[in-house]
Design an enzyme around this catalytic site. Structure first.
Site, short mmCIF file in Angstrom:
data_model
loop_
_atom_site.label_atom_id
_atom_site.label_comp_id
_atom_site.label_asym_id
_atom_site.label_seq_id
_atom_site.Cartn_x
_atom_site.Cartn_y
_atom_site.Cartn_z
N PRO A 2 0.84 -1.15 0.00
CA PRO A 2 -0.07 -0.12 0.13
C PRO A 2 0.82 1.38 -0.06
O PRO A 2 1.86 1.24 0.84
CB PRO A 2 -0.75 -0.09 1.34
CG PRO A 2 -0.57 -1.52 1.76
CD PRO A 2 0.74 -1.94 1.26
N GLU A 3 0.68 2.13 -0.88
CA GLU A 3 1.15 3.48 -1.11
C GLU A 3 0.36 4.60 -0.47
O GLU A 3 -0.47 4.23 -0.03
CB GLU A 3 1.79 3.85 -2.44
CG GLU A 3 2.77 2.94 -3.05
CD GLU A 3 4.19 2.80 -2.55
OE1 GLU A 3 4.45 3.74 -1.68
OE2 GLU A 3 4.69 1.70 -2.86
N HIS A 109 -4.96 -14.24 9.45
CA HIS A 109 -3.79 -12.95 9.34
C HIS A 109 -4.29 -11.77 10.22
O HIS A 109 -3.82 -10.78 9.67
CB HIS A 109 -3.59 -12.86 8.02
CG HIS A 109 -2.84 -14.04 7.28
ND1 HIS A 109 -1.79 -14.69 7.77
CD2 HIS A 109 -3.13 -14.74 6.23
CE1 HIS A 109 -1.45 -15.89 7.12
NE2 HIS A 109 -2.41 -15.84 6.10
N ARG A 127 1.95 -10.48 6.13
CA ARG A 127 3.50 -10.53 6.07
C ARG A 127 3.80 -9.83 7.46
O ARG A 127 4.99 -10.09 7.66
CB ARG A 127 4.05 -9.90 4.95
CG ARG A 127 3.54 -10.74 3.51
CD ARG A 127 4.39 -9.96 2.33
NE ARG A 127 5.84 -10.10 2.53
CZ ARG A 127 6.56 -9.51 1.60
NH1 ARG A 127 6.06 -9.07 0.56
NH2 ARG A 127 7.97 -9.86 1.69
N ARG A 171 20.52 16.71 -5.60
CA ARG A 171 20.84 15.32 -5.65
C ARG A 171 21.40 15.05 -7.21
O ARG A 171 21.03 15.61 -8.08
CB ARG A 171 19.37 14.60 -5.39
CG ARG A 171 19.30 14.47 -4.05
CD ARG A 171 17.63 14.15 -3.80
NE ARG A 171 17.48 13.76 -2.37
CZ ARG A 171 17.41 15.09 -1.53
NH1 ARG A 171 16.97 16.13 -1.81
NH2 ARG A 171 17.06 14.91 -0.23
#
Ligand SMILES: [Zn+2]
Length: 290
Positions: A2-3, A109, A127, A171
């Site tokens: 998930p972002e 889970h 996870r 950068r």
């Protein structure tokens, strides 16, 4: 994983239900990435405030209901609920939060459940890289430290073209890596970084410090547009993301991500796939220039 858009979609899907709900019980499953950091049973009686988001963290304030305490402690003033602290929630690699009428049986889970008088908030995380952490406030540890490393929010008006350009100038890494770092702006995870660079017509391999001020402005606008579209589409469901059981659909409208060999929707050239920093990058070699 998930972002930012998926986390924001999750926030919106649970916010109304949680606001004002009274905690009855907290049930923990197997250990998550970090421990809760306090006695779960001590949260019973708290009232949920308005859930907010910072980067990929959700913050659920839990308030002490002074009115109910006042029945037992007559000396306390009968004011609005006093803040007690809150839960900082991260979905990790595979977390999904839901709020509502939870299945009576604990799912294999499920590793966190907040039982309230209006329904349950529960986290399914196969996870277990996700986390639910207690913090007295966002300014106190551990929240302060976890949030202090985050770059600016994409929709924060304080993030302007000049500041974004200055960050790129400092950068030398490829611009795609600079976006993924989250230091210049949070939220441009892999799919969204690829899409924003395509929209801004910038080659993902270009060194960040070679980007002119007008192109930096275009890139920031593209990041914002892509993230807004992704939130509107319910996020992206690449493997198994869902917010309150609903899958996202942004991936279906991606212009380059996951489209290796297919024609670019702008110019017809085959979309290329390369690997940068062990992440797949998709781009159009004609539309996106160095
Ligand atoms: Zn093209």
């Amino acid at each position: 994983m998930p972002e930012l858009p998926e986390v924001e979609v999750t926030r919106r899907s649970v916010a109304d239900g949680l606001l004002g709900a009274r905690v009855l019980d907290v049930r923990m499953g197997l250990p998550l990435r970090w421990p809760l950091g306090r006695d779960p049973q001590g949260l019973a009686g708290c009232v949920c405030g308005e859930i907010s988001r910072r980067g990929k963290y959700l913050w659920l304030p839990l308030m002490r209901d002074v009115d109910s305490l006042a029945e037992h402690l007559p000396g306390l003033p009968r004011n609005a609920p006093a803040p007690a602290g809150g839960l900082l929630i991260h979905l990790g690699m595979s977390g999904a939060l839901s709020f509502g009428e939870a299945p009576a049986e604990r799912a294999p889970h499920e590793h966190f459940r907040l039982v309230t008088d209006r329904g349950d908030l529960w986290l399914i995380d196969p996870r277990r890289f996700g986390a639910v952490v207690w913090s007295p406030s966002l300014q106190d540890e551990p929240a302060r430290k976890l949030l202090s490393v985050l770059g600016p929010e994409p929709f924060d008006p304080a993030l302007d073209d000049a500041g974004f350009h200055a960050g790129l100038k400092a950068r030398r890494t490829p611009v795609k890596a600079a976006l993924l770092s989250g230091e210049l702006v949070v939220g441009a995870g892999n799919i969204y970084a690829c899409e924003a660079l395509h929209l801004a017509r910038i080659d993902p391999r270009l060194a960040s410090n070679k980007i002119s001020r007008p192109r930096a402005a275009r890139l920031l606008a593209a990041v914002r547009q892509v993230l807004r579209q992704a939130i509107d589409a319910g996020g992206s469901t690449l493997r198994d993301f869902s917010a309150n059981g609903a899958a996202g659909h942004y991936q279906e409208r991606a212009q380059v991500y996951g489209r290796e060999g297919q024609p670019c929707n702008t110019c017809g050239t085959a979309v290329r796939r390369i690997v940068q920093g062990q992440r797949a990058t998709f781009f159009c070699g004609v539309c996106q220039k160095r």
